[in-house]
Design an enzyme around this catalytic site. Structure first.
Site, PDB file in Angstrom:
ATOM      1  N   HIS A   1      66.564  24.422 -18.550  1.00  0.00           N
ATOM      2  CA  HIS A   1      65.550  23.428 -18.220  1.00  0.00           C
ATOM      3  C   HIS A   1      66.121  22.213 -17.492  1.00  0.00           C
ATOM      4  O   HIS A   1      67.255  21.821 -17.725  1.00  0.00           O
ATOM      5  CB  HIS A   1      64.876  22.916 -19.502  1.00  0.00           C
ATOM      6  CG  HIS A   1      64.320  23.994 -20.355  1.00  0.00           C
ATOM      7  ND1 HIS A   1      64.364  23.942 -21.719  1.00  0.00           N
ATOM      8  CD2 HIS A   1      63.711  25.170 -20.047  1.00  0.00           C
ATOM      9  CE1 HIS A   1      63.800  25.019 -22.227  1.00  0.00           C
ATOM     10  NE2 HIS A   1      63.398  25.781 -21.224  1.00  0.00           N
TER      11      HIS A   1
ATOM     12  N   LYS B   1      70.449  13.571 -20.771  1.00  0.00           N
ATOM     13  CA  LYS B   1      70.287  13.977 -22.169  1.00  0.00           C
ATOM     14  C   LYS B   1      71.633  13.929 -22.882  1.00  0.00           C
ATOM     15  O   LYS B   1      72.659  14.269 -22.303  1.00  0.00           O
ATOM     16  CB  LYS B   1      69.772  15.422 -22.262  1.00  0.00           C
ATOM     17  CG  LYS B   1      68.481  15.687 -21.552  1.00  0.00           C
ATOM     18  CD  LYS B   1      68.165  17.174 -21.550  1.00  0.00           C
ATOM     19  CE  LYS B   1      66.933  17.459 -20.719  1.00  0.00           C
ATOM     20  NZ  LYS B   1      66.684  18.874 -20.581  1.00  0.00           N
TER      21      LYS B   1
ATOM     22  N   TYR C   1      67.978  16.001 -29.287  1.00  0.00           N
ATOM     23  CA  TYR C   1      68.107  15.486 -27.932  1.00  0.00           C
ATOM     24  C   TYR C   1      67.821  13.987 -27.947  1.00  0.00           C
ATOM     25  O   TYR C   1      66.807  13.558 -28.494  1.00  0.00           O
ATOM     26  CB  TYR C   1      67.040  16.083 -27.014  1.00  0.00           C
ATOM     27  CG  TYR C   1      67.124  17.542 -26.712  1.00  0.00           C
ATOM     28  CD1 TYR C   1      67.494  17.965 -25.445  1.00  0.00           C
ATOM     29  CD2 TYR C   1      66.783  18.507 -27.649  1.00  0.00           C
ATOM     30  CE1 TYR C   1      67.534  19.317 -25.119  1.00  0.00           C
ATOM     31  CE2 TYR C   1      66.820  19.855 -27.339  1.00  0.00           C
ATOM     32  CZ  TYR C   1      67.191  20.243 -26.076  1.00  0.00           C
ATOM     33  OH  TYR C   1      67.227  21.576 -25.757  1.00  0.00           O
TER      34      TYR C   1
ATOM     35  N   ASP D   1      60.549  30.736 -20.325  1.00  0.00           N
ATOM     36  CA  ASP D   1      61.989  30.810 -20.053  1.00  0.00           C
ATOM     37  C   ASP D   1      62.366  32.167 -19.470  1.00  0.00           C
ATOM     38  O   ASP D   1      63.203  32.251 -18.572  1.00  0.00           O
ATOM     39  CB  ASP D   1      62.800  30.538 -21.314  1.00  0.00           C
ATOM     40  CG  ASP D   1      62.784  29.070 -21.719  1.00  0.00           C
ATOM     41  OD1 ASP D   1      62.266  28.229 -20.956  1.00  0.00           O
ATOM     42  OD2 ASP D   1      63.293  28.764 -22.816  1.00  0.00           O
TER      43      ASP D   1
END
Length: 176
Positions: free
Chosen positions: A62, A72, A132, A168
């Site tokens: 992603h 991130k 995250y 995905d």
């Protein structure tokens, strides 16, 4: 905190330096001043959790393209995961290369993922939680991804995924 650059520009392995005694341990997980001193200006505005009950769950790869790109800091708070970053920045000398780190609740390692780098992971144990910290905040409707097994990247996953989302699984090859 110890900051170790990886072979991908801007992707940094972040190791905590916990203080332990008979009660257990205490570790600083993020400090804006320490990150800035390491050349990483990162002040997260959002924290998210990915709970994964099954071993070999794959999430990724992603990213959010500009102007909604994210940075991130990713760590595992329970279990273990093979965490991967793929450089999607065409002007980068490491374009299309990948790096990975095993993140676990035990090793307290995190991976810093800069804007323009796709991210994903494969759980290595059941009941793995991935935390995250993100800046800027996620913008719904702007998510993108590339296929986890795209031959352009040739990621050496430690196992085949047993579970992944239809989205995905349907991401195209990077050059498709």
């Amino acid at each position: 905190m110890r900051f170790t650059p990886t072979e991908i520009a801007g992707v940094v392995r972040v190791e905590t330096q916990p203080h332990s005694d008979e009660r257990g341990l205490f570790a600083r997980m993020h400090c804006p001043e320490a990150f800035a001193a390491a050349g990483i200006p990162f002040e997260p505005v959002q924290t998210s959790l990915s709970r994964n009950p099954h071993i070999h769950t794959l999430r990724g790869m992603h990213y959010q393209p500009a102007p909604y790109g994210e940075t991130k800091l990713v760590r595992v708070t329970r279990g273990r995961a093979f965490d991967v970053a793929v450089d999607l920045r065409p002007a980068s000398p490491t374009y299309r290369r990948w790096t990975a780190a095993e993140l676990s609740a035990e090793n307290l390692v995190a991976l810093f993922i800069p804007e323009g780098v796709a991210h994903g992971f494969l759980t290595l144990e059941p009941d793995t939680d991935v935390l995250y910290q993100i800046a800027p905040a996620y913008r719904p409707g702007h998510a993108a991804g590339v296929r986890w097994d795209d031959p352009a990247f040739a990621i050496a996953w430690p196992a085949a995924p047993a579970l992944m989302s239809p989205a995905d699984a349907a991401y195209p090859d990077h050059d498709a």
